[in-house]
Write a protein that holds these residues in place. Structure first.
Motif, PDB file in Angstrom:
ATOM      1  N   ARG A  33      11.947  10.276  -2.822  1.00  8.98           N
ATOM      2  CA  ARG A  33      10.587   9.886  -3.658  1.00  8.98           C
ATOM      3  C   ARG A  33       9.747   8.417  -4.278  1.00  8.98           C
ATOM      4  O   ARG A  33       8.656   8.481  -4.776  1.00  8.98           O
ATOM      5  CB  ARG A  33      10.900  10.629  -5.030  1.00  8.98           C
ATOM      6  CG  ARG A  33      11.685  12.258  -4.621  1.00  8.98           C
ATOM      7  CD  ARG A  33      11.450  13.057  -6.011  1.00  8.98           C
ATOM      8  NE  ARG A  33      10.792  12.951  -7.161  1.00  8.98           N
ATOM      9  CZ  ARG A  33      10.870  13.615  -8.143  1.00  8.98           C
ATOM     10  NH1 ARG A  33      11.991  14.049  -8.219  1.00  8.98           N
ATOM     11  NH2 ARG A  33      10.246  13.803  -8.835  1.00  8.98           N
ATOM     12  N   PHE A  34      11.272   7.923  -4.066  1.00  6.48           N
ATOM     13  CA  PHE A  34      10.417   6.468  -4.404  1.00  6.48           C
ATOM     14  C   PHE A  34      11.319   5.310  -3.079  1.00  6.48           C
ATOM     15  O   PHE A  34      10.731   4.317  -3.786  1.00  6.48           O
ATOM     16  CB  PHE A  34      11.505   5.872  -5.648  1.00  6.48           C
ATOM     17  CG  PHE A  34      11.141   7.167  -7.184  1.00  6.48           C
ATOM     18  CD1 PHE A  34      10.134   7.128  -7.921  1.00  6.48           C
ATOM     19  CD2 PHE A  34      11.929   7.633  -6.878  1.00  6.48           C
ATOM     20  CE1 PHE A  34       9.983   8.090  -9.223  1.00  6.48           C
ATOM     21  CE2 PHE A  34      11.868   9.039  -8.461  1.00  6.48           C
ATOM     22  CZ  PHE A  34      10.811   9.259  -8.819  1.00  6.48           C
ATOM     23  N   GLY A  35      11.300   5.723  -2.812  1.00  5.31           N
ATOM     24  CA  GLY A  35      11.524   4.828  -1.348  1.00  5.31           C
ATOM     25  C   GLY A  35      12.955   4.406  -1.831  1.00  5.31           C
ATOM     26  O   GLY A  35      13.706   4.062  -2.491  1.00  5.31           O
ATOM     27  N   SER A  37      12.090   1.655  -4.491  1.00  2.14           N
ATOM     28  CA  SER A  37      11.923   1.221  -5.064  1.00  2.14           C
ATOM     29  C   SER A  37      13.104   1.045  -6.276  1.00  2.14           C
ATOM     30  O   SER A  37      12.796  -0.034  -7.513  1.00  2.14           O
ATOM     31  CB  SER A  37      10.269   1.254  -5.996  1.00  2.14           C
ATOM     32  OG  SER A  37      10.681   2.722  -6.158  1.00  2.14           O
ATOM     33  N   GLN A 168       9.855  -2.671  -0.432  1.00  8.14           N
ATOM     34  CA  GLN A 168       9.872  -1.644  -1.883  1.00  8.14           C
ATOM     35  C   GLN A 168      10.848  -2.596  -2.589  1.00  8.14           C
ATOM     36  O   GLN A 168      11.180  -2.176  -3.888  1.00  8.14           O
ATOM     37  CB  GLN A 168      10.905  -0.415  -0.671  1.00  8.14           C
ATOM     38  CG  GLN A 168       9.015   0.238   0.083  1.00  8.14           C
ATOM     39  CD  GLN A 168       9.652   1.312   0.219  1.00  8.14           C
ATOM     40  OE1 GLN A 168      10.885   1.987  -0.003  1.00  8.14           O
ATOM     41  NE2 GLN A 168       8.594   1.165   1.523  1.00  8.14           N
ATOM     42  N   SER A 173       7.974  -0.854  -7.701  1.00  5.81           N
ATOM     43  CA  SER A 173       7.220  -0.359  -8.156  1.00  5.81           C
ATOM     44  C   SER A 173       6.783   1.014  -8.595  1.00  5.81           C
ATOM     45  O   SER A 173       7.477   2.107  -7.505  1.00  5.81           O
ATOM     46  CB  SER A 173       5.621  -0.745  -7.459  1.00  5.81           C
ATOM     47  OG  SER A 173       5.334  -0.594  -6.529  1.00  5.81           O
ATOM     48  N   PRO A 175       5.892   4.218  -7.454  1.00  6.25           N
ATOM     49  CA  PRO A 175       5.184   5.214  -6.480  1.00  6.25           C
ATOM     50  C   PRO A 175       3.981   6.208  -7.541  1.00  6.25           C
ATOM     51  O   PRO A 175       4.132   6.989  -7.946  1.00  6.25           O
ATOM     52  CB  PRO A 175       5.613   6.105  -6.109  1.00  6.25           C
ATOM     53  CG  PRO A 175       6.862   5.503  -5.847  1.00  6.25           C
ATOM     54  CD  PRO A 175       7.158   5.076  -7.654  1.00  6.25           C
ATOM     55  N   SER A 176       2.081   6.406  -6.806  1.00  5.14           N
ATOM     56  CA  SER A 176       1.201   6.494  -7.043  1.00  5.14           C
ATOM     57  C   SER A 176       1.390   8.525  -7.887  1.00  5.14           C
ATOM     58  O   SER A 176       0.859   8.627  -8.665  1.00  5.14           O
ATOM     59  CB  SER A 176       0.071   6.695  -6.332  1.00  5.14           C
ATOM     60  OG  SER A 176       0.047   7.177  -5.460  1.00  5.14           O
ATOM     61  N   GLU A 177       2.711   8.731  -7.019  1.00  6.53           N
ATOM     62  CA  GLU A 177       2.477   9.954  -7.104  1.00  6.53           C
ATOM     63  C   GLU A 177       3.313  10.947  -8.284  1.00  6.53           C
ATOM     64  O   GLU A 177       3.715  11.736  -8.866  1.00  6.53           O
ATOM     65  CB  GLU A 177       2.890  10.906  -5.706  1.00  6.53           C
ATOM     66  CG  GLU A 177       2.374  10.189  -4.566  1.00  6.53           C
ATOM     67  CD  GLU A 177       2.616   9.314  -3.703  1.00  6.53           C
ATOM     68  OE1 GLU A 177       4.273   9.250  -3.682  1.00  6.53           O
ATOM     69  OE2 GLU A 177       2.056   8.763  -3.852  1.00  6.53           O
ATOM     70  N   GLU A 178       4.039   9.545  -8.520  1.00  8.31           N
ATOM     71  CA  GLU A 178       4.946   9.711  -9.579  1.00  8.31           C
ATOM     72  C   GLU A 178       5.295   9.432 -10.652  1.00  8.31           C
ATOM     73  O   GLU A 178       4.555   8.425 -10.581  1.00  8.31           O
ATOM     74  CB  GLU A 178       6.811   9.379  -8.963  1.00  8.31           C
ATOM     75  CG  GLU A 178       7.336   9.956  -8.055  1.00  8.31           C
ATOM     76  CD  GLU A 178       7.470  11.237  -7.735  1.00  8.31           C
ATOM     77  OE1 GLU A 178       7.622  11.694  -9.018  1.00  8.31           O
ATOM     78  OE2 GLU A 178       8.383  11.975  -6.929  1.00  8.31           O
ATOM     79  N   TYR A 183      10.394   8.189 -12.867  1.00 11.38           N
ATOM     80  CA  TYR A 183      10.523   6.479 -12.424  1.00 11.38           C
ATOM     81  C   TYR A 183      12.322   6.126 -13.660  1.00 11.38           C
ATOM     82  O   TYR A 183      13.277   5.627 -12.448  1.00 11.38           O
ATOM     83  CB  TYR A 183      10.320   5.392 -12.575  1.00 11.38           C
ATOM     84  CG  TYR A 183      10.786   4.430 -11.583  1.00 11.38           C
ATOM     85  CD1 TYR A 183      10.528   4.334  -9.898  1.00 11.38           C
ATOM     86  CD2 TYR A 183      11.136   3.196 -12.445  1.00 11.38           C
ATOM     87  CE1 TYR A 183      10.258   2.710  -9.669  1.00 11.38           C
ATOM     88  CE2 TYR A 183      11.570   2.269 -11.651  1.00 11.38           C
ATOM     89  CZ  TYR A 183      11.022   1.948 -10.097  1.00 11.38           C
ATOM     90  OH  TYR A 183      12.066   0.853 -10.015  1.00 11.38           O
ATOM     91  N   LEU A 247      10.129  10.786   2.776  1.00 13.87           N
ATOM     92  CA  LEU A 247       9.333  10.218   1.976  1.00 13.87           C
ATOM     93  C   LEU A 247       7.469   9.948   3.068  1.00 13.87           C
ATOM     94  O   LEU A 247       6.714  10.799   2.498  1.00 13.87           O
ATOM     95  CB  LEU A 247       9.436   8.719   1.143  1.00 13.87           C
ATOM     96  CG  LEU A 247       8.426   7.745   0.481  1.00 13.87           C
ATOM     97  CD1 LEU A 247       8.109   9.070  -0.509  1.00 13.87           C
ATOM     98  CD2 LEU A 247       8.358   6.854   0.645  1.00 13.87           C
TER      99      LEU A 247
END
Lengths: 409, 161
Positions: A33-35, A37, A168, A173, A175-178, A183, A247
């Protein structure tokens, strides 16, 4: 030579024993979900667990007594009870999750429903605790658990864009979808997974089981300071595999079978077999540790005779307590609750209970009555204080974030 | 009540209040509530699609592939349950919910087909290859991809990322 082999074995066992179902699931969920990051949280968690495991190992080696026993004596029954209640409940959830993890891995190998594997897992864990020597139990599961290195191998075989992964990790950072709430919720979950309380209680009680003395401190420090960080690399490899394969495909991990997909893609059936072996060993080892940890904390609080170095008849209540814990875990699984969901909640509740575990350890490690000249140095105390602040913030923020994000949904 | 107990009670009350406040602010009971089930369904169908690919390449074992397909079916069931409990307040929400339920039904059907195809033996009793088992997989893959496209289209239309 023998000493060197002992050190090497200790490090390998620490690496293999570092990852449990909580690390496996949480790192894969976060990676998908967040790579990478949230890679910094793994780093923070690994430094924290090194710091406090080292401290509790030192308390055990110097005082000859397990940390929990000393906490109960030094801080009184009420503080001990608060510590016991929190750590015992987390242990119970973790035992449930680990037994579920063994069963899920066996389902992945056989295709037979995990519910049918649960009783086998229960009996196997109990038999090993009952019959097998502490050192053999710890070394075998730790060494076989090293099979999880397959995640690191798979990552290389997947030929990822290393620059993107590094970016990453180094420029985290949301992510735009989350959302930011999700986070930070997963940051706390990852932190809780790395710093699970059972690890320090097991570590210090294990030190008493293996009769560590002050002279063994160097070896214990090497095990912790090399083994745990390398175990942390395994955690990062799990997250990176999910970040590379899942992802981009729009897959969010909610099951153990999804965790395996990147490894299967990279290495096929052979890699899958190694992965299943590693997951079974890691979850089995962690089930042993959490079950023993439950027995240790209860026995040390109530002053019962405890330890695998004693014959079961000489530590009957300790063994009965562990059987009850195992049966309770299996009873929870029998309700049909998803073991992965139990895992996700257990790591967050771990984070909530962290101050109750780590503050007493810090107090005891600074008490010259128990530690003599081996009390914490100034630098260690400064870092530990910083960690206590982080732990406190994570603990207080966990429940509001859980509610606000619908448990990271 | 001692001072420390009062402090503990006040802290707990503050946490509960904060939690309530945050949960109230977190989601508006609108199309946002459909985001969860939609993403869960999208993840399930894509997982199944990847699994079928890996099985076609003979990378995944039948046991692992069927376990994954079974897990995804359970995930779809959970997403459908969430969607069915969604109380639409406007005509638009009702329409979105109905369209999504129809696609969820298509996805569940394709997941069932995928599970059955993945569970079919690929080795014949004599040691050869059972082509019928493998032959179903490309068709199933097509079904899964078509369902994914339908869901993606609807999610884009509804503004769900």
């Amino acid at each position: 030579m023998k000493r060197l082999l002992g050190v090497a074995l200790g490090i390998l066992t620490a690496i293999g024993g570092f990852v449990d179902i909580g690390d496996l699931v949480t790192n894969a969920v976060v990676g998908s979900r967040f790579g990478l990051s949230l890679a910094w949280v793994v780093l923070v968690g690994v430094v924290g667990i090194c710091l406090f495991a080292n401290m509790s190992g030192r308390v055990a080696a110097v005082s000859g007594r397990a940390t929990f026993e000393v906490i109960r004596e030094r801080m009184g029954a009420r503080a001990g009870l608060a510590n016991l209640t929190a750590s015992f409940l987390i242990n119970l959830m973790t035992v449930t999750a680990e037994i579920g993890g063994i069963a899920l891995a066996l389902q992945l190998a056989s295709g037979v429903s995990y519910m049918l594997w649960v009783p086998f897992a229960l009996i196997a864990v109990w038999l090993v605790i009952w019959r097998v020597k502490f050192s053999i139990m710890e070394n075998v599961t730790g060494l076989v658990g090293l099979s999880l290195v397959v995640f690191a191998v798979a990552l290389f075989l997947l030929k990822p864009d290393w620059g993107s992964l590094a970016s990453q990790a180094l420029h985290p950072s949301v992510p735009s979808e989350e959302g930011p709430g999700t986070y930070w919720y997963y940051a706390i979950a990852l932190f809780g997974a790395a710093m699970t309380p059972y690890e320090v209680f097991f570590f210090s009680s294990g030190a008493v089981e293996e009769r560590w003395k002050v002279k063994d401190l160097v070896q214990s420090r090497i095990n912790v300071l090399l083994g745990f960080p390398l175990g942390g690399f395994l955690s990062l490899a799990i997250a990176a595999c999910a970040a590379v394969v899942l992802l981009p495909a729009g897959i969010s991990v909610t099951t153990l079978s999804q965790v395996a997909l990147p490894v299967i893609q990279a290495g096929g059936q052979l890699a899958l077999a190694v992965l299943i072996l590693g997951v079974v060993a890691a979850t089995f080892g962690a089930a042993l540790e959490t079950t023993l940890s439950s027995g240790y904390t209860l026995a040390q609080f109530f002053g019962w005779s405890w330890g695998k170095f004693r014959r079961p008849a000489e530590a009957a209540r300790f063994h009965v307590a562990m059987i009850v814990v195992l049966l309770a875990g299996v009873a929870v699984l029998a309700t049909g609750v998803d073991p992965i969901l139990v895992t996700e909640y257990s790591v967050v509740f771990s984070a909530i209970a962290l101050p109750l575990t780590y503050l007493p350890i810090l107090i005891v490690a600074n008490d010259p009555q128990y530690m003599g000249k081996h009390v914490n140095g100034r630098a260690v105390n400064i870092v530990a204080f910083v960690y206590l602040v982080i732990i406190l913030v994570a603990s207080v923020a966990a429940i509001p974030l859980m509610i606000a994000t619908g448990a990271g949904a | 009540m001692t001072r420390s107990r009062k402090l503990l009670a006040a802290t707990l009350a503050a946490l509960v209040f904060l939690g309530g406040l945050l949960s109230g602010c977190a989601q508006s009971p609108s199309a946002d509530s459909l985001k969860g089930p939609a993403k869960e369904a999208a993840s399930a169908v894509r997982t199944a699609s990847l699994t079928v690919d890996l099985r076609l390449q003979e990378r995944a074992t039948a046991a692992a592939a069927t376990t994954t397909a079974d897990d995804m079916l359970k995930g779809m069931q959970s997403a459908t349950d969430q969607l069915e409990h969604f109380g639409a307040k406007t005509q638009d929400e009702q329409s979105l919910r109905d369209s999504m339920l129809a696609i969820f039904s298509t996805i569940s059907r394709s997941l069932l087909h995928a599970r059955d195809a993945l569970a079919a033996p690929t080795s014949a009793p004599g040691g050869g290859t059972d082509l019928a088992g493998i032959a179903q997989l490309p068709a199933v893959q097509g079904e899964l991809r078509a369902a994914t496209e339908q869901l993606d289209e609807l999610m884009t239309k509804a503004g769900i990322q």
